[in-house]
Structure formats: structure tokens, C-alpha cells
Design an enzyme around this catalytic site. Structure first.
Site, PDB file in Angstrom:
ATOM      1  N   SER A 209      -7.355  -6.054   2.503  1.00 14.93           N
ATOM      2  CA  SER A 209      -6.042  -5.665   2.281  1.00 14.93           C
ATOM      3  C   SER A 209      -5.770  -4.510   1.321  1.00 14.93           C
ATOM      4  O   SER A 209      -6.819  -3.697   1.495  1.00 14.93           O
ATOM      5  CB  SER A 209      -5.070  -6.762   1.574  1.00 14.93           C
ATOM      6  OG  SER A 209      -3.665  -6.429   1.634  1.00 14.93           O
ATOM      7  N   ASN A 210      -4.842  -3.845   1.088  1.00 11.52           N
ATOM      8  CA  ASN A 210      -4.695  -2.824   0.097  1.00 11.52           C
ATOM      9  C   ASN A 210      -3.326  -2.983  -0.992  1.00 11.52           C
ATOM     10  O   ASN A 210      -2.960  -4.123  -1.252  1.00 11.52           O
ATOM     11  CB  ASN A 210      -4.123  -1.579   0.953  1.00 11.52           C
ATOM     12  CG  ASN A 210      -3.089  -1.845   2.046  1.00 11.52           C
ATOM     13  OD1 ASN A 210      -1.998  -2.054   1.282  1.00 11.52           O
ATOM     14  ND2 ASN A 210      -3.164  -1.715   3.165  1.00 11.52           N
ATOM     15  N   HIS A 211      -3.217  -1.955  -1.572  1.00 10.07           N
ATOM     16  CA  HIS A 211      -2.529  -2.098  -2.856  1.00 10.07           C
ATOM     17  C   HIS A 211      -0.949  -2.030  -2.678  1.00 10.07           C
ATOM     18  O   HIS A 211      -0.057  -1.831  -3.510  1.00 10.07           O
ATOM     19  CB  HIS A 211      -2.971  -1.225  -3.778  1.00 10.07           C
ATOM     20  CG  HIS A 211      -4.314  -1.486  -4.371  1.00 10.07           C
ATOM     21  ND1 HIS A 211      -4.442  -2.611  -5.033  1.00 10.07           N
ATOM     22  CD2 HIS A 211      -5.437  -0.547  -4.488  1.00 10.07           C
ATOM     23  CE1 HIS A 211      -5.920  -2.302  -5.641  1.00 10.07           C
ATOM     24  NE2 HIS A 211      -6.281  -1.434  -5.066  1.00 10.07           N
ATOM     25  N   ALA A 277       1.621  -0.155   5.396  1.00 11.97           N
ATOM     26  CA  ALA A 277       0.194   0.483   4.971  1.00 11.97           C
ATOM     27  C   ALA A 277      -0.686  -0.539   5.899  1.00 11.97           C
ATOM     28  O   ALA A 277      -1.031  -1.488   5.228  1.00 11.97           O
ATOM     29  CB  ALA A 277      -0.238   0.384   3.594  1.00 11.97           C
TER      30      ALA A 277
END
Length: 401
Positions: A209-211, A277
Site C-alpha cells: 500500500s502507500n501513505h 493513490a
């Protein structure tokens, strides 16, 4: 939205005078020229220096200031509209009865432009027969009254009498100048917004995943709803959410789920804003049981996910607007323009992780709006809500231009 409009703002003695600072700031950001007049009583609540700094114009308080005693006549002829906000019970009474004992009232009596007023007072004062009669007089003169809001009042009571919020006043002015529905320039439009991250599972425990927090996309969904659009928000896994009545949320987890949700809704959307995102890659195979730690290294084979913005751009109809995001760390403008062209976007929102306070998890953002027609607008660091309103303002401009 108010580019070049000349607005003469009168501030009278009310606790709501403190909101004049935000109102002036919003009007200037919308491109308006703002000149401010204050009653002496208003100076007890907010200083002329504050409003002069925000408007970049001298603030008038006394009739003998700034050159000539006849300056009030010139001010009344300069403006496209005179807005009195807040308009106290005292000032409304004086306006209704032609009393002229300060600069604001002298300019009001000299004004050849339309006059708008935003009442602000306690509920008992607002409901008093004298106030009602004075407001009726002002309306009979052809003036326009902005709606009075309900809420907590300076007295501590809850009821009618609150001045309209600065954002609502700006929307009202937009309606006044354009003739479009009050504060609802996107009324009747349907919008699709994606927000948040995606999670691409490796096994039942782990994922890629991402932030992303989803804050920017949620702010855009809410700003579109405030502008009158019916909004469908496709939201990735994040604890953030919206309770705005104009936003329907569909929660998804993976990039594939987000792709399916967006492409399924897209045909009925007039506006599409892809702020999520989305993971560019996902594991080619997902283990059905937790992968146990065995070796010093573990290799994952990844495959590309479907590009949602590209798919929407390929099927976009002539009446639809498509906005994408470009979060970069280097060659920012070059990559953003490439995305704008390659994905058939109408606008791309560029932000850089090199800018302090911008990007994931912050409550602020610093963005540049790049349009397909070549227009470019670099914006300063601001709250994500303010940035969202700038994006929606650009969308409104493209919708009606």
C-alpha cells in the site's frame, strides 16, 4: 469566480466582524478588488490594519480621511456591488431611515451600485418588530438580504441571527454576478471522485500500500457537493470518511475493486476527479495462508494494475470533465504534463513531495493546476479544504467556459 469584480465591503459593529478577515481573504483569492469601510464600532472587534493588509487597500473609518470629504461619493460610484457584512441591527436601522452619521452610511447613501446586506445579531433583536420593519424597508429599496443562519449566538443562546459564513457569502456573490443558482453552480451535475490508497494483498496478513490518507479526495468530494453536485465517492481503505449529505461513499480495498467501481459509475458522471493513490503494481499471485519466514530474502513477482484514469480518458464523452492527480518527486511538471496528454485529462493537479507540508497525511497541500488548454495556476501552501475549493473553482470555470 469573481475575477475583476469591484466589491465595497462595509463592516459594522458586531461580534461577527471578525469573520470579515476571512471574507476579504476569500474575495481577494477569487480575483475580486475589495475596498473596506468600517464603522467606529466595528473597530472594537477587528482592527482596520488587519483588513487593510488582507485587501491591500486603505480602510475607511472616518469621513474626513483619505483626501477629500467627497470621497464617499467616489467610493459609491466605484463599486460593482456594496456588501454590508456584518450588518448589525443598529446599522440596518440607520440604512432604513437614511441616517448618515459615519463614513459607511455616507457611502451607502451615495452608492449607485446594488446593495447586499448580511444581518448579524442576537435572535431576539432579529425577531423584533422594529428590525423586521427595517429589513422590509431595505428590501423595498431593491436591496438584497443574505440568508440569516441558525446556530450558537454571542449571547450563548441557540437560534436565528448568525451572519452567513464567508464561504456562503462568496457563493451568493457568484450567483449574483452570474445568475446561476445560489451557491450551486454545479446543481444538476453528477460527480465521481476516487480517494485514499489501495491495498494489494500478498497473503491473508500482508499487503502492498502507500501513505495516502484520503484527505484530499474527501475534501474535493465535499467541495463538489457544496457547489451543488451529486457526488459518488469511491474510497480506499482509510479511517477518514465524510458525512456530507451530498456525498455517497462506496468503499473498496484493491486497485481492481476501485477500477470496477469507477468504470461502472463513470457513464453517468459529468465530472470525474481521480484523486486516489492507486497501486501501480500488485502481487501476481496471492498466498492463501500466511507466508512463513524462512530465508533471508523473499522475492515477489508483481504485475501492473489497470490504469483507472487512462481507462476513463479513453471512454470520456464530450460533456464529461476528467481531472487527474500527479504526485511527483522529480521532473514534476514534465511528468504531470505527460500524464495530462497521455490520459486525455482536462486538468491535472500536480503536487510534489519536495514541498514541505504537501503530500500524504498533511492537513495542507501545495498544488499547481495544469489544464489541457495550456492554462497554469500555481497555488500557495494552504489547507486541503482550501485547495479543494480551488480545484472545484477551476472545474466550474471549465464547465461553464
Amino acid at each position: 469566480m469573481l475575477q475583476g469584480k469591484k466589491i465595497l465591503l462595509g463592516v459594522s459593529g458586531s461580534i461577527a466582524a471578525y469573520k470579515a478577515a476571512l471574507l476579504v481573504r476569500l474575495l481577494v483569492k477569487e480575483g475580486a478588488q475589495v475596498k473596506v469601510l468600517m464603522t467606529p464600532a466595528a473597530c472594537e472587534f477587528i482592527t482596520p490594519l488587519t483588513l487593510a493588509t488582507l485587501s491591500k487597500q486603505e480602510v475607511g473609518v472616518h469621513i474626513s480621511e483619505h483626501g477629500s470629504w467627497s470621497n464617499h461619493v467616489m467610493l459609491g460610484r466605484w463599486a460593482d456591488v456594496m456588501l454590508i457584512a456584518p450588518a448589525s441591527a443598529n446599522t440596518i436601522a440607520k440604512m432604513a431611515n437614511g441616517i448618515c452619521d459615519n463614513l459607511l452610511l455616507a457611502v451607502y447613501l451615495s452608492a449607485t451600485c446594488p446593495v447586499l446586506f448580511a444581518p448579524a445579531m442576537d435572535e431576539d433583536m432579529w425577531l423584533h418588530p422594529a428590525t423586521k420593519a427595517n429589513v422590509a424597508k431595505l428590501l423595498s429599496y431593491g436591496h438584497r438580504q443574505l440568508p440569516v443562519h441558525r446556530g450558537e449566538l454571542a449571547s450563548g443562546l441557540f437560534g436565528e441571527g448568525r451572519m452567513a459564513e464567508p464561504e456562503a457569502i462568496v457563493s451568493y456573490l457568484y450567483t449574483f454576478f452570474t445568475g446561476r443558482p445560489e451557491g450551486q453552480p454545479l446543481k444538476g451535475k453528477t460527480a465521481l471522485v476516487s480517494a485514499g490508497p489501495t491495498q494489494e494483498p500478498i497473503d491473508p496478513v500482508r499487503f502492498i500500500s502507500n501513505h495516502s490518507s484520503g484527505k484530499m479526495g474527501i475534501a474535493i468530494a465535499e467541495a463538489l457537493a457544496e457547489a451543488g453536485a451529486t457526488v459518488h465517492l469511491v474510497l480506499g481503505p482509510t479511517p477518514k470518511e465524510t458525512r456530507h449529505a451530498g456525498v455517497t461513499t462506496q468503499k473498496v480495498v484493491t486497485a481492481a475493486e476501485m477500477f470496477d467501481a469507477c468504470t461502472a459509475f463513470a457513464p453517468q458522471a459529468d465530472i470525474m476527479v481521480m484523486a486516489a493513490a492507486v497501486a501501480d503494481y500488485r502481487p501476481r499471485s496471492v498466498a492463501d495462508k500466511k507466508i512463513k519466514k524462512k530465508d533471508d530474502e523473499m522475492n515477489l513477482e508483481l504485475e501492473k494494475t489497470a490504469d483507472i484514469a487512462r481507462a476513463l480518458g479513453a471512454s470520456k464523452q464530450s460533456h464529461q470533465l476528467l481531472v487527474g492527480f500527479s504526485l511527483e518527486t522529480n521532473n514534476e511538471r514534465e511528468y504531470a504534463l505527460k500524464k495530462l496528454n497521455d490520459k486525455n485529462l482536462d486538468m491535472v493537479v500536480l503536487n510534489s513531495l519536495n514541498d514541505p507540508g504537501a503530500g500524504f497525511n498533511y492537513d495542507t497541500n501545495k498544488i499547481t493546476l495544469l489544464r489541457a488548454n495550456g492554462q497554469e495556476n500555481q497555488l500557495p501552501l494552504q489547507s486541503k479544504q482550501e485547495a479543494a475549493r480551488e480545484i472545484v473553482s477551476a472545474i466550474i470555470d471549465m464547465q461553464h467556459g
